[in-house]
Design a protein around this motif. Structure first.
Motif, PDB file in Angstrom:
ATOM      1  N   PHE A   1       2.694  -3.470  85.249  1.00  0.00           N
ATOM      2  CA  PHE A   1       2.412  -3.181  83.845  1.00  0.00           C
ATOM      3  C   PHE A   1       2.777  -4.416  83.031  1.00  0.00           C
ATOM      4  CE2 PHE A   1       6.763  -1.819  84.696  1.00  0.00           C
ATOM      5  CZ  PHE A   1       7.472  -2.456  83.688  1.00  0.00           C
ATOM      6  N   ILE A   2       2.300  -4.434  81.795  1.00  0.00           N
ATOM      7  CA  ILE A   2       2.705  -5.501  80.874  1.00  0.00           C
ATOM      8  C   ILE A   2       3.297  -4.872  79.623  1.00  0.00           C
ATOM      9  CG2 ILE A   2       1.017  -7.172  81.747  1.00  0.00           C
ATOM     10  CD1 ILE A   2      -0.700  -6.504  79.246  1.00  0.00           C
ATOM     11  N   PHE A   3       4.076  -5.679  78.901  1.00  0.00           N
ATOM     12  CA  PHE A   3       4.722  -5.256  77.657  1.00  0.00           C
ATOM     13  C   PHE A   3       4.261  -6.240  76.596  1.00  0.00           C
ATOM     14  CE2 PHE A   3       8.877  -3.840  75.538  1.00  0.00           C
ATOM     15  CZ  PHE A   3       8.493  -2.512  75.463  1.00  0.00           C
ATOM     16  N   ALA A   4       3.513  -5.739  75.613  1.00  0.00           N
ATOM     17  CA  ALA A   4       2.814  -6.643  74.696  1.00  0.00           C
ATOM     18  C   ALA A   4       2.925  -6.155  73.254  1.00  0.00           C
ATOM     19  CB  ALA A   4       1.340  -6.738  75.097  1.00  0.00           C
ATOM     20  N   ARG A   5       2.884  -7.132  72.324  1.00  0.00           N
ATOM     21  CA  ARG A   5       2.849  -6.800  70.892  1.00  0.00           C
ATOM     22  C   ARG A   5       1.910  -7.772  70.188  1.00  0.00           C
ATOM     23  NH1 ARG A   5       9.035  -8.589  69.096  1.00  0.00           N
ATOM     24  NH2 ARG A   5       8.941 -10.718  69.886  1.00  0.00           N
ATOM     25  N   HIS A   6       1.367  -7.315  69.056  1.00  0.00           N
ATOM     26  CA  HIS A   6       0.479  -8.163  68.259  1.00  0.00           C
ATOM     27  C   HIS A   6       1.170  -8.488  66.941  1.00  0.00           C
ATOM     28  CE1 HIS A   6      -3.007  -9.706  66.137  1.00  0.00           C
ATOM     29  NE2 HIS A   6      -3.650  -9.742  67.306  1.00  0.00           N
ATOM     30  N   PRO A   7       1.227  -9.779  66.565  1.00  0.00           N
ATOM     31  CA  PRO A   7       1.999 -10.155  65.364  1.00  0.00           C
ATOM     32  C   PRO A   7       1.453  -9.556  64.070  1.00  0.00           C
ATOM     33  CG  PRO A   7       0.798 -12.050  66.254  1.00  0.00           C
ATOM     34  CD  PRO A   7       0.691 -10.959  67.270  1.00  0.00           C
ATOM     35  N   GLN A   8       0.160  -9.192  64.041  1.00  0.00           N
ATOM     36  CA  GLN A   8      -0.413  -8.675  62.791  1.00  0.00           C
ATOM     37  C   GLN A   8      -0.767  -7.188  62.820  1.00  0.00           C
ATOM     38  OE1 GLN A   8      -2.109 -12.018  63.648  1.00  0.00           O
ATOM     39  NE2 GLN A   8      -0.335 -12.779  62.505  1.00  0.00           N
ATOM     40  N   ARG A   9      -0.605  -6.546  63.981  1.00  0.00           N
ATOM     41  CA  ARG A   9      -1.062  -5.163  64.080  1.00  0.00           C
ATOM     42  C   ARG A   9       0.074  -4.241  64.520  1.00  0.00           C
ATOM     43  NH1 ARG A   9      -6.464  -4.412  65.254  1.00  0.00           N
ATOM     44  NH2 ARG A   9      -5.946  -2.207  65.070  1.00  0.00           N
TER      45      ARG A   9
ATOM     46  N   ARG B   1      -6.446   5.471  71.938  1.00  0.00           N
ATOM     47  CA  ARG B   1      -6.568   6.867  72.367  1.00  0.00           C
ATOM     48  C   ARG B   1      -7.895   7.469  71.907  1.00  0.00           C
ATOM     49  NH1 ARG B   1      -2.541  10.372  74.054  1.00  0.00           N
ATOM     50  NH2 ARG B   1      -3.264  12.515  74.135  1.00  0.00           N
ATOM     51  N   GLU B   2      -8.299   7.128  70.677  1.00  0.00           N
ATOM     52  CA  GLU B   2      -9.577   7.630  70.168  1.00  0.00           C
ATOM     53  C   GLU B   2     -10.739   7.160  71.038  1.00  0.00           C
ATOM     54  OE1 GLU B   2      -9.806   6.377  66.115  1.00  0.00           O
ATOM     55  OE2 GLU B   2      -8.140   7.664  65.477  1.00  0.00           O
ATOM     56  N   GLN B   3     -10.535   6.022  71.714  1.00  0.00           N
ATOM     57  CA  GLN B   3     -11.581   5.484  72.587  1.00  0.00           C
ATOM     58  C   GLN B   3     -11.355   5.852  74.056  1.00  0.00           C
ATOM     59  OE1 GLN B   3     -12.718   1.274  71.240  1.00  0.00           O
ATOM     60  NE2 GLN B   3     -10.726   1.591  70.251  1.00  0.00           N
ATOM     61  N   GLY B   4     -10.407   6.784  74.298  1.00  0.00           N
ATOM     62  CA  GLY B   4     -10.202   7.300  75.645  1.00  0.00           C
ATOM     63  C   GLY B   4      -9.309   6.445  76.522  1.00  0.00           C
ATOM     64  N   VAL B   5      -8.513   5.557  75.925  1.00  0.00           N
ATOM     65  CA  VAL B   5      -7.589   4.714  76.688  1.00  0.00           C
ATOM     66  C   VAL B   5      -6.160   5.076  76.277  1.00  0.00           C
ATOM     67  CG1 VAL B   5      -6.852   2.368  77.229  1.00  0.00           C
ATOM     68  CG2 VAL B   5      -9.275   2.835  76.803  1.00  0.00           C
ATOM     69  N   ILE B   6      -5.348   5.517  77.245  1.00  0.00           N
ATOM     70  CA  ILE B   6      -3.983   5.963  76.952  1.00  0.00           C
ATOM     71  C   ILE B   6      -2.991   4.895  77.419  1.00  0.00           C
ATOM     72  CG2 ILE B   6      -2.293   7.828  77.235  1.00  0.00           C
ATOM     73  CD1 ILE B   6      -4.867   8.848  76.054  1.00  0.00           C
ATOM     74  N   VAL B   7      -2.141   4.411  76.500  1.00  0.00           N
ATOM     75  CA  VAL B   7      -1.066   3.482  76.845  1.00  0.00           C
ATOM     76  C   VAL B   7       0.249   4.088  76.363  1.00  0.00           C
ATOM     77  CG1 VAL B   7      -2.597   1.467  76.759  1.00  0.00           C
ATOM     78  CG2 VAL B   7      -1.305   2.139  74.709  1.00  0.00           C
ATOM     79  N   ARG B   8       1.365   3.464  76.711  1.00  0.00           N
ATOM     80  CA  ARG B   8       2.690   4.033  76.359  1.00  0.00           C
ATOM     81  C   ARG B   8       3.289   3.276  75.187  1.00  0.00           C
ATOM     82  NH1 ARG B   8       7.079   6.859  79.667  1.00  0.00           N
ATOM     83  NH2 ARG B   8       8.025   8.071  78.000  1.00  0.00           N
ATOM     84  N   HIS B   9       3.699   4.023  74.177  1.00  0.00           N
ATOM     85  CA  HIS B   9       4.379   3.454  73.009  1.00  0.00           C
ATOM     86  C   HIS B   9       5.744   4.110  72.892  1.00  0.00           C
ATOM     87  CE1 HIS B   9       5.115   3.311  68.470  1.00  0.00           C
ATOM     88  NE2 HIS B   9       5.254   2.076  68.912  1.00  0.00           N
ATOM     89  N   PHE B  10       6.794   3.284  72.829  1.00  0.00           N
ATOM     90  CA  PHE B  10       8.166   3.788  72.726  1.00  0.00           C
ATOM     91  C   PHE B  10       8.651   3.618  71.283  1.00  0.00           C
ATOM     92  CE2 PHE B  10       7.624   2.362  77.084  1.00  0.00           C
ATOM     93  CZ  PHE B  10       8.203   3.373  77.836  1.00  0.00           C
TER      94      PHE B  10
ATOM     95  N   ARG C   1      14.084  -2.178  68.405  1.00  0.00           N
ATOM     96  CA  ARG C   1      13.779  -3.444  69.060  1.00  0.00           C
ATOM     97  C   ARG C   1      12.402  -3.480  69.707  1.00  0.00           C
ATOM     98  NH1 ARG C   1      18.013  -6.450  72.741  1.00  0.00           N
ATOM     99  NH2 ARG C   1      16.775  -8.217  72.018  1.00  0.00           N
ATOM    100  N   ILE C   2      11.894  -2.340  70.190  1.00  0.00           N
ATOM    101  CA  ILE C   2      10.628  -2.390  70.943  1.00  0.00           C
ATOM    102  C   ILE C   2       9.537  -1.510  70.331  1.00  0.00           C
ATOM    103  CG2 ILE C   2      11.718  -3.033  73.131  1.00  0.00           C
ATOM    104  CD1 ILE C   2      11.357  -0.048  73.995  1.00  0.00           C
ATOM    105  N   GLU C   3       9.715  -1.069  69.076  1.00  0.00           N
ATOM    106  CA  GLU C   3       8.724  -0.156  68.505  1.00  0.00           C
ATOM    107  C   GLU C   3       7.385  -0.839  68.223  1.00  0.00           C
ATOM    108  OE1 GLU C   3      11.603  -0.851  67.021  1.00  0.00           O
ATOM    109  OE2 GLU C   3      11.286  -1.486  64.960  1.00  0.00           O
ATOM    110  N   GLN C   4       7.347  -2.173  68.259  1.00  0.00           N
ATOM    111  CA  GLN C   4       6.068  -2.872  68.073  1.00  0.00           C
ATOM    112  C   GLN C   4       5.420  -3.293  69.398  1.00  0.00           C
ATOM    113  OE1 GLN C   4       4.151  -2.986  65.457  1.00  0.00           O
ATOM    114  NE2 GLN C   4       5.733  -1.759  64.423  1.00  0.00           N
ATOM    115  N   PHE C   5       6.007  -2.865  70.520  1.00  0.00           N
ATOM    116  CA  PHE C   5       5.437  -3.181  71.838  1.00  0.00           C
ATOM    117  C   PHE C   5       4.661  -1.996  72.394  1.00  0.00           C
ATOM    118  CE2 PHE C   5       8.632  -6.532  71.795  1.00  0.00           C
ATOM    119  CZ  PHE C   5       8.043  -7.558  72.516  1.00  0.00           C
ATOM    120  N   LEU C   6       3.681  -2.305  73.225  1.00  0.00           N
ATOM    121  CA  LEU C   6       2.990  -1.303  74.033  1.00  0.00           C
ATOM    122  C   LEU C   6       3.210  -1.636  75.497  1.00  0.00           C
ATOM    123  CD1 LEU C   6      -0.420  -1.159  72.143  1.00  0.00           C
ATOM    124  CD2 LEU C   6       1.463   0.483  71.986  1.00  0.00           C
ATOM    125  N   ARG C   7       3.477  -0.609  76.305  1.00  0.00           N
ATOM    126  CA  ARG C   7       3.553  -0.801  77.753  1.00  0.00           C
ATOM    127  C   ARG C   7       2.230  -0.335  78.348  1.00  0.00           C
ATOM    128  NH1 ARG C   7       7.026   2.979  81.468  1.00  0.00           N
ATOM    129  NH2 ARG C   7       4.997   4.004  81.448  1.00  0.00           N
TER     130      ARG C   7
END
Length: 348
Positions: A294-302, A312-321, A325-331
């Motif tokens: 898996f990867i752990f990623a964040r976008h500086p503007q989003r 999710r609206e497009q049918g892709v499920i990822v994990r958001h914690f 410290r990590i609320e702007q990351f997606l796993r």
């Protein structure tokens, strides 16, 4: 709140696993399942166990599986413990090795089952902050403790701690157990099992859920000094003396024996991960260095929650914690090339 509960139950804060959506056609990249199926040899071994012998109890010690693990890692079966998924193995370690009155140490951003076990077994703990790069710094762990535990690579960050750093930690911490939780090590790390003969306080846990594609089978293991293994066996035999069934023992042993298939699928996941990282960076994402599936990623503007909702609206499920410290990351789990492309298209 039930009057029939034991008093401690009301204070437990249980672990919340990743969502398992019921909808079909989803691109499910939220629970780090392997996109490739189990070894065909493992499936054949399990099918061969579907016979009249299921009326008989399995081997309570899982000797066939212990031997397969021992052969794979070059250790003795007396150094191997097996259980129902690595979560059960971890639970026995918390119960049998970490109740010493001093706090257990683990990272502030890590596997969220650790504080749950501390609550279940009444263990005090202290969290040690990852550094600014979200890496473990072993120097921060040189303080009195009743044990140290961390995943390697860490979850949910995916960042790897080098074996020499683990060795420094072991040398500085000879009076308590250091448990290295290697659920994801096969996707880019080197196992600390190589160190168990030199450090009697080292316990390494692994699972067959990730790199061997057997999350549905529930098989985990630990490797360490026979004295540590005996503590886990005592706990196990006071709790559930037949943890692994006949099908699980056969399938797990065959999965360890099929090295070629294992290596091939790990290589495919690693190649896909590197391609996804490059594509995500091309879209402006910051991606932490990952040695996991898996990867752990964040976008500086989003905003991460917004991205997750849009995916999710497009049918892709990822994990958001939703943790500090990590609320702007997606796993994001690495899927098949087709699933990964669906992710990248949805991010477009």
């Amino acid at each position: 709140m039930s009057k029939f509960w034991s008093p401690f139950v009301k204070d437990l804060v249980p672990y919340v696993p990743g969502e398992q959506p019921k909808l079909s056609k989803l691109v499910k990249l939220n629970t780090n399942e392997n996109p490739y199926g189990p070894s065909p040899r493992a499936i054949a071994a399990m099918q061969a166990e579907l016979n009249d012998n299921l009326r008989l109890y399995p081997d309570p010690n899982g000797e066939r599986l212990k031997q397969a693990v021992a052969d794979y890692y070059g250790v003795r079966p007396a150094q191997v413990f097996v259980g129902n998924g690595s979560d059960e193995v971890l639970a026995h370690a918390f119960h049998g090795l970490f109740q010493h009155g001093r706090p257990l140490l683990f990272p502030d951003v890590t596997y969220s089952f650790y504080p749950v076990y501390c609550g279940l077994y009444g263990i005090d703990y202290e969290t040690i902050a990852l550094n600014e790069q979200f890496q473990i710094d072993v120097a921060d762990y040189q303080r009195p403790n009743g044990g140290i535990i961390f995943p390697n690579p860490n979850a949910p960050t995916g960042c790897l701690l080098a074996l020499e750093a683990i060795e420094r930690l072991l040398q500085a911490n000879t009076d308590s157990v250091v448990l290295v939780d290697e659920a994801y090590v096969d996707f880019g790390g080197e196992s600390a099992i190589a160190l168990v003969d030199r450090y009697p306080n080292l316990l390494v846990t692994q699972t067959l859920s990730k790199s061997r594609s057997l999350a549905g089978l529930r098989v985990g293991l630990a490797v360490g000094h026979p004295d540590l293994i005996e503590a886990l066996e005592r706990i196990k035999n006071s709790f559930n003396s037949y943890p692994l069934d006949r099908i699980a023992i056969a399938g797990a042993a065959a999965a360890f024996e099929d090295r070629a298939y294992f290596q091939q699928t790990c290589r495919q996941v690693i190649a896909s991960r590197e391609a996804v990282v490059a594509a995500m960076q091309g879209k402006g994402f910051e991606v932490l260095p990952s040695a996991a599936n898996f990867i752990f990623a964040r976008h500086p503007q989003r905003d991460a929650a917004g991205i997750a909702a849009s995916l999710r609206e497009q049918g892709v499920i990822v994990r958001h914690f939703r943790h500090p410290r990590i609320e702007q990351f997606l796993r994001i789990t690495i899927g098949t090339p087709e699933q990964n492309q669906a992710l990248l298209d949805a991010l477009g």
